[in-house]
Design a protein around this motif. Structure first.
Motif: not given
Length: 123
Positions: A13-29
């Motif tokens: 679950i933690l790994l999935l949350l981390i991967f989702i955060a990475i994939m959704a962070s383009g606008a911020l990055l």
């Protein structure tokens, strides 16, 4: 029992949350983190320099923009589609070629295409 619970439930679950955060962070990055990666400001400055036909300043500005894009790509490569990354790189390369040829109309077209790509980056 606790080790098994952590391995079976919490870690995935933690790994999935981390991967989702990475994939959704383009606008911020894509936003600048320092003075070396201000790509949008650089292209806006470049547009003004092309309008004023300041070709030497525009050459140095596009070099800065290319270096800034290389820094940004390293951050957003996992959260943005590869084709978008290639489109922006191609647009910057065509702007650089337009500056070498001093073709202000072609440069303006590419700059506005860049703006459209940048607005959609990370959405």
């Amino acid at each position: 029992m606790k080790t098994r619970f952590w391995l079976l439930y919490v870690t995935p679950i933690l790994l999935l949350l981390i991967f989702i955060a990475i994939m959704a962070s383009g606008a911020l990055l894509k936003k600048p983190f320092g003075t070396q990666d201000r790509l949008m400001e650089s292209v806006q400055t470049l547009e003004k320099q092309v309008d004023a036909k300041q070709w030497n300043a525009a050459k140095s500005q596009i070099d800065y923009a290319m270096q800034a894009w290389e820094r940004i790509v390293n951050r957003i490569q996992f959260s943005v589609e590869r084709e978008t990354i290639y489109d922006i790189l191609g647009t910057l390369a065509r702007i650089k070629g337009g500056i070498a040829a001093e073709d202000d109309k072609a440069i303006k077209e590419e700059i506005y295409y860049f703006y459209a790509l940048w607005d959609n980056l990370g959405d």
